[in-house]
Structures are given as structure tokens and as C-alpha cells.
Motif scaffolding. Structure first.
Motif, PDB file in Angstrom:
ATOM      1  N   VAL A 245      39.357  47.580  52.888  1.00 22.42           N
ATOM      2  CA  VAL A 245      38.549  46.423  53.287  1.00 22.42           C
ATOM      3  C   VAL A 245      38.557  46.268  54.806  1.00 22.42           C
ATOM      4  N   ASP A 246      39.739  46.298  55.404  1.00 23.11           N
ATOM      5  CA  ASP A 246      39.848  46.086  56.850  1.00 23.11           C
ATOM      6  C   ASP A 246      39.226  47.229  57.648  1.00 23.11           C
ATOM      7  N   GLY A 247      39.430  48.454  57.173  1.00 23.98           N
ATOM      8  CA  GLY A 247      39.023  49.612  57.953  1.00 23.98           C
ATOM      9  C   GLY A 247      37.559  49.984  57.846  1.00 23.98           C
ATOM     10  N   TYR A 248      36.921  49.635  56.706  1.00 29.92           N
ATOM     11  CA  TYR A 248      35.589  50.187  56.466  1.00 29.92           C
ATOM     12  C   TYR A 248      34.554  49.157  56.016  1.00 29.92           C
ATOM     13  N   GLU A 249      34.964  47.926  55.793  1.00 25.60           N
ATOM     14  CA  GLU A 249      34.051  46.831  55.454  1.00 25.60           C
ATOM     15  C   GLU A 249      33.033  47.232  54.385  1.00 25.60           C
ATOM     16  N   PRO A 250      33.484  47.718  53.242  1.00 22.14           N
ATOM     17  CA  PRO A 250      32.539  48.175  52.218  1.00 22.14           C
ATOM     18  C   PRO A 250      31.682  47.041  51.669  1.00 22.14           C
ATOM     19  N   ASP A 251      30.424  47.368  51.394  1.00 21.21           N
ATOM     20  CA  ASP A 251      29.514  46.394  50.789  1.00 21.21           C
ATOM     21  C   ASP A 251      29.810  46.225  49.309  1.00 21.21           C
ATOM     22  N   LEU A 252      30.392  47.248  48.716  1.00 22.86           N
ATOM     23  CA  LEU A 252      30.721  47.221  47.297  1.00 22.86           C
ATOM     24  C   LEU A 252      32.046  47.942  47.084  1.00 22.86           C
ATOM     25  N   ILE A 253      32.919  47.341  46.310  1.00 24.83           N
ATOM     26  CA  ILE A 253      34.148  48.010  45.888  1.00 24.83           C
ATOM     27  C   ILE A 253      34.110  48.158  44.374  1.00 24.83           C
ATOM     28  N   TYR A 254      34.079  49.403  43.955  1.00 25.09           N
ATOM     29  CA  TYR A 254      34.114  49.746  42.536  1.00 25.09           C
ATOM     30  C   TYR A 254      35.554  50.047  42.152  1.00 25.09           C
ATOM     31  N   GLN A 255      35.988  49.501  41.021  1.00 21.46           N
ATOM     32  CA  GLN A 255      37.315  49.843  40.520  1.00 21.46           C
ATOM     33  C   GLN A 255      37.240  50.296  39.071  1.00 21.46           C
ATOM     34  N   ASP A 256      38.041  51.320  38.771  1.00 20.08           N
ATOM     35  CA  ASP A 256      38.077  51.889  37.443  1.00 20.08           C
ATOM     36  C   ASP A 256      39.003  51.073  36.542  1.00 20.08           C
ATOM     37  N   PHE A 257      39.264  51.596  35.367  1.00 25.17           N
ATOM     38  CA  PHE A 257      39.985  50.853  34.341  1.00 25.17           C
ATOM     39  C   PHE A 257      41.462  50.606  34.674  1.00 25.17           C
ATOM     40  N   ASP A 258      42.090  49.804  33.849  1.00 19.98           N
ATOM     41  CA  ASP A 258      43.504  49.425  33.917  1.00 19.98           C
ATOM     42  C   ASP A 258      43.813  48.355  34.958  1.00 19.98           C
ATOM     43  N   ASN A 276      36.981  36.573  51.447  1.00 19.41           N
ATOM     44  CA  ASN A 276      37.144  35.889  52.729  1.00 19.41           C
ATOM     45  C   ASN A 276      36.710  36.778  53.886  1.00 19.41           C
ATOM     46  N   LYS A 277      37.007  38.054  53.793  1.00 19.18           N
ATOM     47  CA  LYS A 277      36.550  38.989  54.826  1.00 19.18           C
ATOM     48  C   LYS A 277      35.015  39.042  54.857  1.00 19.18           C
ATOM     49  N   ALA A 278      34.404  39.030  53.689  1.00 22.79           N
ATOM     50  CA  ALA A 278      32.938  39.065  53.635  1.00 22.79           C
ATOM     51  C   ALA A 278      32.337  37.829  54.296  1.00 22.79           C
ATOM     52  N   VAL A 279      32.974  36.678  54.114  1.00 23.70           N
ATOM     53  CA  VAL A 279      32.522  35.467  54.806  1.00 23.70           C
ATOM     54  C   VAL A 279      32.594  35.684  56.315  1.00 23.70           C
ATOM     55  N   ALA A 280      33.701  36.272  56.774  1.00 26.84           N
ATOM     56  CA  ALA A 280      33.858  36.531  58.208  1.00 26.84           C
ATOM     57  C   ALA A 280      32.841  37.545  58.712  1.00 26.84           C
ATOM     58  N   TRP A 281      32.534  38.537  57.865  1.00 26.46           N
ATOM     59  CA  TRP A 281      31.537  39.547  58.256  1.00 26.46           C
ATOM     60  C   TRP A 281      30.118  39.003  58.156  1.00 26.46           C
ATOM     61  N   ASN A 282      29.958  37.887  57.427  1.00 26.47           N
ATOM     62  CA  ASN A 282      28.651  37.277  57.208  1.00 26.47           C
ATOM     63  C   ASN A 282      27.735  38.182  56.387  1.00 26.47           C
ATOM     64  N   LYS A 283      28.280  38.683  55.295  1.00 22.88           N
ATOM     65  CA  LYS A 283      27.438  39.468  54.392  1.00 22.88           C
ATOM     66  C   LYS A 283      27.904  39.303  52.954  1.00 22.88           C
ATOM     67  N   ASP A 284      27.019  39.600  52.034  1.00 22.50           N
ATOM     68  CA  ASP A 284      27.308  39.501  50.609  1.00 22.50           C
ATOM     69  C   ASP A 284      27.880  40.815  50.109  1.00 22.50           C
ATOM     70  N   VAL A 285      28.940  40.742  49.338  1.00 24.67           N
ATOM     71  CA  VAL A 285      29.601  41.935  48.825  1.00 24.67           C
ATOM     72  C   VAL A 285      29.684  41.877  47.304  1.00 24.67           C
ATOM     73  N   VAL A 286      29.972  43.038  46.727  1.00 20.75           N
ATOM     74  CA  VAL A 286      30.051  43.184  45.275  1.00 20.75           C
ATOM     75  C   VAL A 286      31.389  43.806  44.917  1.00 20.75           C
ATOM     76  N   ALA A 287      32.023  43.274  43.889  1.00 28.12           N
ATOM     77  CA  ALA A 287      33.201  43.906  43.298  1.00 28.12           C
ATOM     78  C   ALA A 287      32.897  44.156  41.827  1.00 28.12           C
ATOM     79  N   THR A 288      33.061  45.400  41.376  1.00 33.35           N
ATOM     80  CA  THR A 288      32.801  45.719  39.980  1.00 33.35           C
ATOM     81  C   THR A 288      34.115  45.960  39.247  1.00 33.35           C
ATOM     82  N   TYR A 289      34.047  45.918  37.937  1.00 29.03           N
ATOM     83  CA  TYR A 289      35.272  46.064  37.142  1.00 29.03           C
ATOM     84  C   TYR A 289      34.922  46.556  35.743  1.00 29.03           C
TER      85      TYR A 289
END
Length: 512
Positions: A245-258, A276-289
Motif C-alpha cells: 500500500v505504502d510503496g505502490y498505491e494500488p488502485d485495487l488489491i486482490y486477495q486469494d482465499f483463506d 485511510n491511505k486512499a482518502v489521503a491519496w484522494n482516490k477510490d480503491v477496491v479490495a476484493t475477497y
């Protein structure tokens, strides 16, 4: 998943779209959502799970590429399977490299000779250094394929981080390639105007993936093989995510099972930190699960599948270009471009996005067969993308004999000319009907009877033409008890395409 009474509390204040003087481009600006998050379900559940950019994108690409690509045998679970007696990967490993106790998985990272004396290591070199890995060429291919977001598997179950990790010494800068692979991918992908995703599959790393590996003697080896103990492993899981998150500011973080096996407190720490980082970056992000989170603040991901019909809230599926493996293996086979494209169209019609995996070779080569499939998909989306990008699901997803979806692991399959899939414009004035083949002189859509769709406000019926943004005008459709009938320009297709789109434009909202 346990919810306390606190989940019923009022949401935090919404953040507002920034003013023009903020300096942020409009497409990157945050829209709605809290101004801050705390590590509680009642807080992170207020996060808008599927921002407009994600619902508009429809198609993304990621890739299983890493240390596990080196043996090019079995599948991406080779690091686990090589330790299981009786498994074909174990037999291959013993024959090619030696016993796993004498020739362990970390030899692929540090480098060692196989039985034939061939030096073996995951160490792709950039084209500029005389190698075959060109992240810019990869990103250009993704854009040409029609993807709107893309990115790497930043860490798979094997515990090897593809970035300059401080938490994990088993990383691509300290060892092997000596390159920040996530950083290189991010720069190249964003350079093509695409959103950047990072996929992390490390929840399973310490929850069973290496359960056949003998106990290790050093802390460093215990870290690689998931043997640090529950508290340390859960902290390491979080620390890796925080670094990405800190190093690359991804727009989407995909996570696999478990994820459900990760401590709940750490899951909440991750979500609140990312948001909270996305708020600071001022952009909308996605987390999948796939498990362990929920669809209040995150996007549910099917694996190799999707729903049988319309589904809300907005969802995603990740699928692979191959049915046999997610990483490159010798002799790997592929789904047809037609099957993959038709599945993308089907998933869009049901309210979802497709994340397609490709399987590069260990040296950084994307095989020609995979490139051809991607470019074929891109050719279609380049010509007929208005019926895909930026659209929304209609009140019916479609019709036809080919049943697609119905859960995970249902895979892509090609449709027939009788299979129709619907999408609509966001303003609800245009209905797209995509036939997964050419029906002939007349296209019949059985769903669109007069009782289902009133044509009084129909302005035009058009066939999307072979050139982007051009159309062939069609006669006004007729309707009877069998559906809507549209006379086409000819009995044979006027141009070659993997699907054909009829555009019905109304003067007001689609009357159906």
C-alpha cells in the motif's frame, strides 16, 4: 462473521469530491465515503466497495509469474506439491533436481545446479540488460487487449515478495532478479493510462501451503516456509500488505482465499489502513475477497466462474487463460479467445467484471499463443467496446441455450448465435443486445416481446459496424409472441466478429 451492536451506529461523515483547485484529475478524485476509517466492521463497512471506475472498466489482466514459473511443471502449486510423496511434481523434482530435502524450493530463489548441471534460478533480466523481460511491452499488450486495469501477483502462496520488502528478506530485490518487479510493473502499467492492481495470495502461505515441508532450523527459512508461529505470521501478513500500500498505491488489491484464517484484528487493520491511505491519496480503491471479508465494503470475487443470472452488489471473477494452470508450464493449453470473450460479455451482462490471468515464462516472455488471444479480445473490444465499457446490467441479462456461470469453477465457454446478452447505457436510454454469433437474415430476441419492451419511444435500431463508432442502420424491429425480430443487412455476416451488437436507442428511459 461476528458483528457487534456497534455495526448499527451511524456512518462517519462523507468525504466530498475535491474542488478543481485541488490539483487531482477528476477521474482520480475520491467520490463518496467516510473521511476516515477505524479497524472495526462498522467503520470499514461504510467504504463504497465498487467505485465508478471499477464498474466502468469491465476487464482487467493479472499474471501468475514468479519463482514457481521456473520448473514450468504441474502448476503454480509446485512449491507445495514438490514436497508431497506420490505427487507428480515430487517425482519430477526428484528426477530433475533431487530430493526436496537436499534440493529445497529456496534453491530456485538463490540459484543452484539441477542434476544435469544446468544453473536454475528465478532471475529474469530486463531487455535493457540483455534479457527478455520488458514491462513496458507487457503493459502495451494489456492496453491493446482492452484491459482497463492490470498488475502482478505481488506474492503468491510461496512467500516470495516481488517488491523491495523490508519485512521479508525473501524478495525480488534482495535475491534472484535483484529488481523491484512490482515497482517496474506499476510504472509501466500506469504509463499506459491503466489502473494498477496488486494481487496477494499470502494468507494460505502460513495456513497449510507448506505443511509437508520439514521443520526449518533458521528464522530466515522458517519465514519462507510459514513456520514462524501464529502471532508472527499474522503480523507479517499485515506488514507485507502495508508495504505494498505504502510503496505502490494500488488502485485495487486482490486477495486469494483463506483470509478467514487470518486474525480478524489484522484483517481490519489492513482494510482501515488501505482505506485511510486512499482518502489521503484522494482516490477510490477496491479490495476484493473470496472469504474473510464482506460485500458491504469490499467486492466478492468468484474463481473461474460467476453467477447464473443477475447479481447485486457488483462482483468480480478471476479466470485464467488456461484451464490447467495459472502459471506457465511446458505444454500449457489455452481456452479459445472466443470462449474467453463470450464469458466476459456474459459476466458484464450479469453485473460483474472479469480479471483474466495470463502465464508468462520465467524469463519474462509472454508466449505468442497468449498474446494472440489477448489481441483477439482487444480487437473485439476496440471495435464494439461501447456495448461493454461503462455499461450497466439491464433488468434481464439475456437468453439462449448456453448456460454460463452458476458458481465458481464453471469456467469460460463459447456461446451460440442464439445466445443474447444485454447491457444498457448508464442513462438507461440505450439497450445493447449482443448475439454471440450471426443468426442470419433475421435476428430474433425472444425476451423482447411487446409485453416486455414497448417500442413506442424507439428512436433507432443499429448494428455496431466494423469500425469503432460507426453503425449500420436497421429497419424498425417487429414483435410478436416469439419475441423481437430485426432484419439484418444480409443473411451472411457483413464482417467477421466473435459477437454482433444491436443498439436500440430510445428517446427516454428504456421502457422495460
Amino acid at each position: 462473521m461476528f458483528r457487534s451492536a456497534a455495526a448499527l451506529c451511524s456512518p462517519p461523515p462523507a468525504r466530498r469530491r475535491p474542488s478543481a483547485c485541488s490539483g487531482s484529475p477528476p477521474e482520480a478524485g475520491a467520490t463518496t465515503g467516510p473521511s476516515s476509517y477505524s479497524p472495526t466492521w462498522s467503520s470499514v463497512d461504510q467504504h463504497p466497495p465498487a467505485p465508478t471506475w471499477f464498474q466502468d472498466a469491465k476487464f482487467g489482466i493479472y499474471y501468475h509469474w514468479g519463482v514457481f514459473s521456473v520448473p514450468a511443471y504441474g502448476n503454480e502449486w509446485y512449491p507445495r506439491r514438490m514436497y508431497i510423496s506420490g505427487d507428480s511434481c515430487n517425482a519430477h523434482h526428484v528426477a530433475t533436481y533431487g530430493s526436496p530435502t537436499a534440493w529445497p524450493y529456496h534453491n530456485f530463489i538463490n540459484g543452484a545446479n539441477d542434476k544435469s548441471g544446468h544453473y536454475t534460478q528465478f532471475a529474469p533480466k530486463l531487455v535493457s540488460a540483455g534479457g527478455k523481460f520488458d514491462p513496458v511491452a507487457w503493459a502495451q499488450l494489456f492496453k491493446a487487449a482492452g484491459a482497463r486495469f492490470a498488475g502482478p501477483v505481488a506474492e503468491h502462496h510461496d512467500g516470495f515478495s516481488m517488491w523491495n520488502s523490508k519485512a521479508n528478506e525473501w524478495n525480488s530485490v534482495a535475491r534472484g532478479p535483484k529488481l523491484d518487479l512490482v515497482g517496474l510493473h506499476g510504472q509501466a502499467i500506469r504509463g499506459q493510462g491503466l489502473k494498477f492492481l496488486c494481487a496477494l495470495h499470502h494468507a494460505y502461505h502460513f495456513n497449510g501451503y507448506y505443511d509437508h515441508v520439514p521443520a526449518q532450523s533458521t528464522t530466515t527459512l522458517k519465514k519462507l516456509y510459514g513456520q514462524l508461529g501464529s502471532t508472527a505470521e499474522n503480523q507479517l501478513w499485515y506488514d507485507k500488505l502495508r508495504e505494498v500500500v505504502d510503496g505502490y498505491e494500488p488502485d485495487l488489491i486482490y486477495q486469494d482465499f483463506d483470509l478467514s484464517k487470518v486474525q480478524e484484528s489484522q484483517r481490519l487493520n489492513f482494510l482501515s489502513y488501505y482505506y485511510n491511505k486512499a482518502v489521503a491519496w484522494n482516490k477510490d480503491v477496491v479490495a476484493t475477497y473470496k472469504d474473510g471479508l464482506d460485500n458491504r465494503g469490499e467486492v466478492y470475487d468468484y474463481e473461474r466462474g460467476g453467477p447464473a443470472g443477475l447479481l447485486s452488489p457488483y462482483w468480480e471473477t478471476d479466470d485464467s487463460i488456461s484451464s490447467s494452470s495459472w502459471c506457465y508450464t511446458n505444454g500449457i493449453g489455452y481456452y479459445s479467445a472466443k470462449a474467453i470473450l463470450h464469458s466476459i460479455i456474459d459476466r458484464v451482462s450479469k453485473g460483474g467484471t472479469t480479471l483474466l490471468n495470463i502465464a508468462p515464462m520465467a524469463d519474462g516472455t509472454i508466449p505468442a499463443g497468449q498474446q494472440s488471444i489477448l489481441l483477439t479480445i482487444g480487437d473485439y473490444l476496440g471495435r464494439f467496446g461501447e456495448s461493454v465499457y461503462g455499461t450497466r446490467a439491464w433488468s434481464s441479462f439475456g437468453e439462449g441455450p448456453t448456460k454460463m456461470g452458476g458458481g465458481s469453477f464453471t469456467g469460460p465457454k463459447p456461446g451460440t448465435p442464439r445466445d443474447i446478452r444485454f447491457t444498457r447505457s448508464p442513462d438507461n436510454k440505450v439497450l445493447y443486445a449482443t448475439a454471440l454469433g450471426w443468426q442470419g437474415a433475421t435476428t430474433t430476441i425472444s425476451t423482447l416481446t411487446s409485453s416486455r419492451l414497448n417500442l413506442n419511444t424507439l428512436v433507432s435500431a443499429q448494428l455496431l459496424n466494423n469500425v469503432t463508432g460507426s453503425y449500420i442502420s436497421l429497419p424498425r424491429p417487429t414483435q410478436d409472441g416469439a419475441g423481437m425480430h430485426i432484419r439484418m443487412p444480409s443473411a451472411t455476416a457483413p464482417f467477421s466478429a466473435l459477437a454482433y451488437v444491436v443498439k436500440l436507442t430510445f428517446s427516454g428511459p428504456i421502457p422495460g
